[in-house]
Scaffold this motif. Sequence first.
Motif, PDB file in Angstrom:
ATOM      1  N   GLN A 156      -9.890  75.847 -64.334  1.00 43.85           N
ATOM      2  CA  GLN A 156      -9.531  75.161 -65.578  1.00 43.85           C
ATOM      3  C   GLN A 156      -8.460  74.108 -65.310  1.00 43.85           C
ATOM      4  O   GLN A 156      -8.480  73.040 -65.899  1.00 43.85           O
ATOM      5  N   SER A 157      -7.537  74.414 -64.400  1.00 37.76           N
ATOM      6  CA  SER A 157      -6.496  73.451 -64.041  1.00 37.76           C
ATOM      7  C   SER A 157      -7.099  72.222 -63.377  1.00 37.76           C
ATOM      8  O   SER A 157      -6.664  71.098 -63.625  1.00 37.76           O
ATOM      9  N   LEU A 158      -8.131  72.442 -62.545  1.00 36.50           N
ATOM     10  CA  LEU A 158      -8.795  71.296 -61.917  1.00 36.50           C
ATOM     11  C   LEU A 158      -9.489  70.423 -62.946  1.00 36.50           C
ATOM     12  O   LEU A 158      -9.435  69.192 -62.878  1.00 36.50           O
ATOM     13  N   VAL A 159     -10.157  71.049 -63.918  1.00 37.50           N
ATOM     14  CA  VAL A 159     -10.827  70.294 -64.983  1.00 37.50           C
ATOM     15  C   VAL A 159      -9.786  69.540 -65.797  1.00 37.50           C
ATOM     16  O   VAL A 159      -9.955  68.358 -66.113  1.00 37.50           O
ATOM     17  N   SER A 160      -8.672  70.198 -66.132  1.00 40.77           N
ATOM     18  CA  SER A 160      -7.608  69.573 -66.916  1.00 40.77           C
ATOM     19  C   SER A 160      -6.872  68.499 -66.139  1.00 40.77           C
ATOM     20  O   SER A 160      -6.277  67.596 -66.731  1.00 40.77           O
ATOM     21  N   ALA A 161      -6.907  68.577 -64.803  1.00 39.85           N
ATOM     22  CA  ALA A 161      -6.188  67.611 -63.969  1.00 39.85           C
ATOM     23  C   ALA A 161      -6.726  66.200 -64.158  1.00 39.85           C
ATOM     24  O   ALA A 161      -6.021  65.231 -63.883  1.00 39.85           O
ATOM     25  N   MET A 162      -7.953  66.089 -64.628  1.00 38.63           N
ATOM     26  CA  MET A 162      -8.529  64.763 -64.858  1.00 38.63           C
ATOM     27  C   MET A 162      -7.780  64.037 -65.975  1.00 38.63           C
ATOM     28  O   MET A 162      -7.754  62.825 -66.008  1.00 38.63           O
ATOM     29  N   LYS A 163      -7.153  64.819 -66.878  1.00 38.06           N
ATOM     30  CA  LYS A 163      -6.421  64.229 -67.996  1.00 38.06           C
ATOM     31  C   LYS A 163      -4.916  64.205 -67.746  1.00 38.06           C
ATOM     32  O   LYS A 163      -4.219  63.332 -68.219  1.00 38.06           O
ATOM     33  N   ASN A 164      -4.413  65.210 -67.017  1.00 40.94           N
ATOM     34  CA  ASN A 164      -2.981  65.328 -66.797  1.00 40.94           C
ATOM     35  C   ASN A 164      -2.726  65.819 -65.371  1.00 40.94           C
ATOM     36  O   ASN A 164      -3.104  66.936 -65.028  1.00 40.94           O
ATOM     37  N   PRO A 165      -2.063  65.010 -64.544  1.00 41.92           N
ATOM     38  CA  PRO A 165      -1.840  65.387 -63.142  1.00 41.92           C
ATOM     39  C   PRO A 165      -1.005  66.657 -62.954  1.00 41.92           C
ATOM     40  O   PRO A 165      -1.060  67.281 -61.909  1.00 41.92           O
ATOM     41  N   PHE A 166      -0.235  67.054 -63.970  1.00 39.67           N
ATOM     42  CA  PHE A 166       0.542  68.292 -63.869  1.00 39.67           C
ATOM     43  C   PHE A 166      -0.368  69.478 -63.547  1.00 39.67           C
ATOM     44  O   PHE A 166       0.001  70.371 -62.798  1.00 39.67           O
ATOM     45  N   TYR A 167      -1.557  69.488 -64.127  1.00 44.50           N
ATOM     46  CA  TYR A 167      -2.481  70.609 -63.905  1.00 44.50           C
ATOM     47  C   TYR A 167      -2.991  70.654 -62.471  1.00 44.50           C
ATOM     48  O   TYR A 167      -3.321  71.721 -61.969  1.00 44.50           O
ATOM     49  N   LEU A 168      -3.037  69.512 -61.814  1.00 39.48           N
ATOM     50  CA  LEU A 168      -3.416  69.503 -60.401  1.00 39.48           C
ATOM     51  C   LEU A 168      -2.341  70.205 -59.573  1.00 39.48           C
ATOM     52  O   LEU A 168      -2.650  71.009 -58.694  1.00 39.48           O
ATOM     53  N   VAL A 169      -1.084  69.947 -59.886  1.00 39.63           N
ATOM     54  CA  VAL A 169       0.021  70.619 -59.204  1.00 39.63           C
ATOM     55  C   VAL A 169      -0.047  72.127 -59.477  1.00 39.63           C
ATOM     56  O   VAL A 169       0.131  72.950 -58.568  1.00 39.63           O
ATOM     57  N   LEU A 170      -0.343  72.498 -60.723  1.00 31.38           N
ATOM     58  CA  LEU A 170      -0.484  73.906 -61.076  1.00 31.38           C
ATOM     59  C   LEU A 170      -1.627  74.551 -60.296  1.00 31.38           C
ATOM     60  O   LEU A 170      -1.481  75.649 -59.756  1.00 31.38           O
ATOM     61  N   ALA A 171      -2.756  73.859 -60.200  1.00 33.18           N
ATOM     62  CA  ALA A 171      -3.910  74.385 -59.467  1.00 33.18           C
ATOM     63  C   ALA A 171      -3.571  74.596 -57.997  1.00 33.18           C
ATOM     64  O   ALA A 171      -3.906  75.634 -57.409  1.00 33.18           O
TER      65      ALA A 171
END
Length: 192
Positions: A156-171
């Motif tokens: 889900q973090s990877l999918v959300s990372a497309m909108k907000n880079p914070f989620y990529l860091v979380l992933a």
Amino acid sequence: MEMTMIGWLHQLGTLEFWKALLEGFGGLGPIAPVILAMVESFFPPLPLIAIVALNVAAHGGLLGFVYSWAGVMLGGTVMFLLWRRVARRSAKLQKAEQWVSRFDTASLFMLSLLPFTPSSFMHFAFGISDFDEKRYLITMLLGKGVMVAMMALFGQSLVSAMKNPFYLVLAIAIWAGMYFASKHFCKKHEID
């Protein structure tokens, strides 16, 4: 021939390949994502974290989690029961049985919770041992549930990372945490 193999392996690493695979099974409903997660128990080189992330991307967080968990549980149960029913006790398998004898329920829970532990070996070793069948299956159900939930959060973090880079860091943080916890646990319990 060599370029074809390299191209095919490259395709396996793309989200588009896995989405196309799921869309090909679209008429089967939840059967395709469940089977996809289940196959990892029989063929360990498949990246379970990628399968869970794909299921989350294709079906959303909750359904992706449920389908993945169901597949992981079905595959693990089938492999455990297969080894439990067909493996003959022998001196050659005594090392695996001795390894299992060191585990209590809490250690088994941690082993099944961590995604980088060799689950195919775990199903084999516990399947050929005298470890209580019901206790194994319930503990695996709970441990794999937590593991798949962490993987679903990663997906889900990877999918959300497309909108907000914070989620990529979380992933990446989730992935790294799971990796290092798995390595520490494997080293402590002498799992190769």
